[in-house]
Design an enzyme around this catalytic site. Sequence first.
Site, mmCIF file in Angstrom:
data_model
loop_
_atom_site.group_PDB
_atom_site.id
_atom_site.type_symbol
_atom_site.label_atom_id
_atom_site.label_comp_id
_atom_site.label_asym_id
_atom_site.label_seq_id
_atom_site.Cartn_x
_atom_site.Cartn_y
_atom_site.Cartn_z
ATOM 1 N N GLY A 14 0.782 -1.335 -0.543
ATOM 2 C CA GLY A 14 0.048 0.173 0.345
ATOM 3 C C GLY A 14 0.862 0.883 -0.071
ATOM 4 O O GLY A 14 0.709 2.304 0.368
ATOM 5 N N GLY A 55 17.257 10.677 -3.838
ATOM 6 C CA GLY A 55 18.391 10.366 -3.990
ATOM 7 C C GLY A 55 18.380 8.843 -3.304
ATOM 8 O O GLY A 55 19.185 8.706 -3.080
ATOM 9 N N VAL A 65 -2.872 -7.761 -2.964
ATOM 10 C CA VAL A 65 -1.933 -8.591 -2.180
ATOM 11 C C VAL A 65 -2.967 -9.679 -1.295
ATOM 12 O O VAL A 65 -2.593 -10.352 -0.929
ATOM 13 C CB VAL A 65 -1.720 -7.134 -1.033
ATOM 14 C CG1 VAL A 65 -0.938 -6.344 -1.014
ATOM 15 C CG2 VAL A 65 -2.770 -6.393 0.064
ATOM 16 N N SER A 143 -5.973 -0.262 13.531
ATOM 17 C CA SER A 143 -6.701 0.164 13.506
ATOM 18 C C SER A 143 -7.493 0.896 14.563
ATOM 19 O O SER A 143 -7.518 -0.283 15.084
ATOM 20 C CB SER A 143 -7.293 0.766 12.239
ATOM 21 O OG SER A 143 -8.938 1.996 12.912
ATOM 22 N N ASN A 150 -16.801 0.696 14.804
ATOM 23 C CA ASN A 150 -17.484 0.834 14.337
ATOM 24 C C ASN A 150 -18.268 1.531 14.099
ATOM 25 O O ASN A 150 -18.122 -0.198 13.007
ATOM 26 C CB ASN A 150 -16.309 2.181 13.304
ATOM 27 C CG ASN A 150 -16.183 3.686 12.530
ATOM 28 O OD1 ASN A 150 -17.220 4.469 14.291
ATOM 29 N ND2 ASN A 150 -16.291 3.806 12.139
ATOM 30 N N TYR A 156 -14.168 -4.186 8.631
ATOM 31 C CA TYR A 156 -13.125 -3.148 8.751
ATOM 32 C C TYR A 156 -12.384 -3.522 10.478
ATOM 33 O O TYR A 156 -11.330 -4.012 10.716
ATOM 34 C CB TYR A 156 -13.287 -2.122 8.342
ATOM 35 C CG TYR A 156 -11.681 -1.158 8.683
ATOM 36 C CD1 TYR A 156 -11.000 -1.141 7.152
ATOM 37 C CD2 TYR A 156 -11.823 -0.185 9.579
ATOM 38 C CE1 TYR A 156 -10.003 -0.260 7.779
ATOM 39 C CE2 TYR A 156 -10.296 0.968 9.949
ATOM 40 C CZ TYR A 156 -10.170 -0.023 8.414
ATOM 41 O OH TYR A 156 -8.404 1.513 8.602
ATOM 42 N N ALA A 159 -11.278 -6.937 10.900
ATOM 43 C CA ALA A 159 -10.021 -7.379 10.456
ATOM 44 C C ALA A 159 -9.004 -6.858 10.770
ATOM 45 O O ALA A 159 -7.362 -7.478 11.101
ATOM 46 C CB ALA A 159 -9.567 -6.841 8.959
ATOM 47 N N ILE A 189 -6.625 9.700 10.002
ATOM 48 C CA ILE A 189 -4.828 10.041 9.529
ATOM 49 C C ILE A 189 -5.274 10.871 8.133
ATOM 50 O O ILE A 189 -6.294 10.266 7.587
ATOM 51 C CB ILE A 189 -3.846 8.971 9.122
ATOM 52 C CG1 ILE A 189 -3.690 8.508 10.732
ATOM 53 C CG2 ILE A 189 -2.800 9.962 8.903
ATOM 54 C CD1 ILE A 189 -3.273 8.792 11.368
HETATM 55 P P1 NAP Z 1 -5.472 5.069 1.461
HETATM 56 O O1 NAP Z 1 -4.761 6.311 0.685
HETATM 57 O O2 NAP Z 1 -6.713 5.053 0.715
HETATM 58 O O3 NAP Z 1 -3.797 4.182 0.426
HETATM 59 C C1 NAP Z 1 -4.047 2.684 0.168
HETATM 60 C C2 NAP Z 1 -3.083 1.791 -0.123
HETATM 61 O O4 NAP Z 1 -3.857 0.648 0.058
HETATM 62 C C3 NAP Z 1 -2.946 1.890 -1.787
HETATM 63 O O5 NAP Z 1 -1.521 2.176 -2.375
HETATM 64 C C4 NAP Z 1 -3.649 1.573 -2.040
HETATM 65 O O6 NAP Z 1 -3.765 0.502 -3.634
HETATM 66 C C5 NAP Z 1 -3.522 -0.026 -1.272
HETATM 67 N N1 NAP Z 1 -3.898 -1.464 -1.499
HETATM 68 C C6 NAP Z 1 -4.892 -1.521 -1.321
HETATM 69 N N2 NAP Z 1 -6.221 -2.612 -1.719
HETATM 70 C C7 NAP Z 1 -4.731 -3.423 -2.251
HETATM 71 C C8 NAP Z 1 -4.564 -4.276 -2.848
HETATM 72 N N3 NAP Z 1 -6.094 -5.189 -2.962
HETATM 73 N N4 NAP Z 1 -2.982 -4.922 -3.590
HETATM 74 C C9 NAP Z 1 -3.057 -3.200 -3.320
HETATM 75 N N5 NAP Z 1 -2.688 -2.856 -2.293
HETATM 76 C C10 NAP Z 1 -3.886 -1.856 -2.548
HETATM 77 O O7 NAP Z 1 -4.912 4.197 2.529
HETATM 78 P P2 NAP Z 1 -4.490 5.027 4.285
HETATM 79 O O8 NAP Z 1 -5.532 5.433 4.482
HETATM 80 O O9 NAP Z 1 -3.078 5.107 3.043
HETATM 81 O O10 NAP Z 1 -4.438 3.350 5.077
HETATM 82 C C11 NAP Z 1 -2.638 2.447 4.962
HETATM 83 C C12 NAP Z 1 -3.542 1.779 6.284
HETATM 84 O O11 NAP Z 1 -3.520 3.006 7.227
HETATM 85 C C13 NAP Z 1 -4.541 0.693 6.022
HETATM 86 O O12 NAP Z 1 -4.273 -0.486 6.492
HETATM 87 C C14 NAP Z 1 -5.747 1.310 6.704
HETATM 88 O O13 NAP Z 1 -6.665 0.580 7.097
HETATM 89 C C15 NAP Z 1 -4.756 1.974 7.689
HETATM 90 N N6 NAP Z 1 -5.571 2.484 8.435
HETATM 91 C C16 NAP Z 1 -5.995 4.291 8.257
HETATM 92 C C17 NAP Z 1 -6.556 4.878 8.559
HETATM 93 C C18 NAP Z 1 -6.884 6.728 8.755
HETATM 94 O O14 NAP Z 1 -7.745 7.253 8.822
HETATM 95 N N7 NAP Z 1 -6.401 6.852 7.062
HETATM 96 C C19 NAP Z 1 -6.978 5.519 9.874
HETATM 97 C C20 NAP Z 1 -6.528 3.520 10.323
HETATM 98 C C21 NAP Z 1 -5.836 2.428 9.629
HETATM 99 P P3 NAP Z 1 -3.464 1.539 -4.892
HETATM 100 O O15 NAP Z 1 -3.112 2.551 -4.985
HETATM 101 O O16 NAP Z 1 -2.568 0.682 -6.142
HETATM 102 O O17 NAP Z 1 -4.790 1.431 -4.602
#
Ligand code: NAP
Length: 248
Positions: A14, A55, A65, A143, A150, A156, A159, A189
């Site tokens: 990701g 760099g 995945v 998370s 939630n 979610y 998981a 975030i």
């Molecule tokens: P995001 O901006 O939606 O980015 C998700 C990334 O995961 C993207 O690069 C996406 O690939 C990749 N991805 C999703 N499904 C995939 C798959 N089947 N195979 C390969 N790559 C896949 O998410 P984020 O907010 O950065 O979140 C990152 C992690 O933090 C997640 O596990 C999320 O649950 C966790 N998290 C986020 C928050 C929040 O507030 N943002 C809070 C708690 C936990 P593509 O670029 O190719 O689409």
Amino acid sequence: MKLTFDNRVAVVTGAGRGIGRSIAEGLAAEGVHVVCVSRNPDSCGAAAEAIKANGGKASSLAIDVSDGKAVAEACEALIEEHQNIDILVNNAGITRDTLLMRMTDEDWHDVISTNLSSCFYWAKGLLRPMTKKRWGRVINISSVVGIMGNAGQVNYGSAKAGIFGMTKSMAREVASRNITVNAVAPGFIETDMTGKLSDEIAEGAKKMVPLKRFGKPEEISNMVTYLASEEAGYITGQTFTVDGGMAM
Ligand code: NAP
């Protein structure tokens, strides 16, 4: 504190956007070669190019995945190419939010396989050479929803809570080989994932955060970089909540 990284190679899933991209950049800034993984070749490719333009050392890999067979094959190829992957950051994740009574089996399975089964597939594929080298770091991104629950996120939340049990069990299995396994549980975030929230919901969410703001991706990647470093070698089986105080 100056962190130590000894010619390490990392896989960050990701890494195309948001938190994962920040984690990839944070590790690359410490001299780690980062394999940036995402589903879309453009997003992981752009992340790797940006690191190299700064760099750093990086490559990219487009893969789903949630596809266990594809991940197993990719792990074999990565080990062949790099001999060893020292650091695994399981960060890829999706949401398919809806109330339980409306949730389809597909919503359930997609989220469980992308957010939880993927952590198992990557660890299974990459742990063996870490055990031989007697050094490794696995960091799973969970998370606060796994801690607090939630409404609308039964898939979610399941998981993300599953990641805690997986992290602790895995940590016990590989501790004798000097491999640490930890989880980081972010709160809200600022990424595309939270960008989908309406202004009203986002404002309501901020009220639940004692620090009264959403976090930045770097605030997660700083924690991950520390956990991946030599200096964090006596920490394993733990979850670190980075959430502005939400789940205290
Ligand atoms: P995001 O901006 O939606 O980015 C998700 C990334 O995961 C993207 O690069 C996406 O690939 C990749 N991805 C999703 N499904 C995939 C798959 N089947 N195979 C390969 N790559 C896949 O998410 P984020 O907010 O950065 O979140 C990152 C992690 O933090 C997640 O596990 C999320 O649950 C966790 N998290 C986020 C928050 C929040 O507030 N943002 C809070 C708690 C936990 P593509 O670029 O190719 O689409």
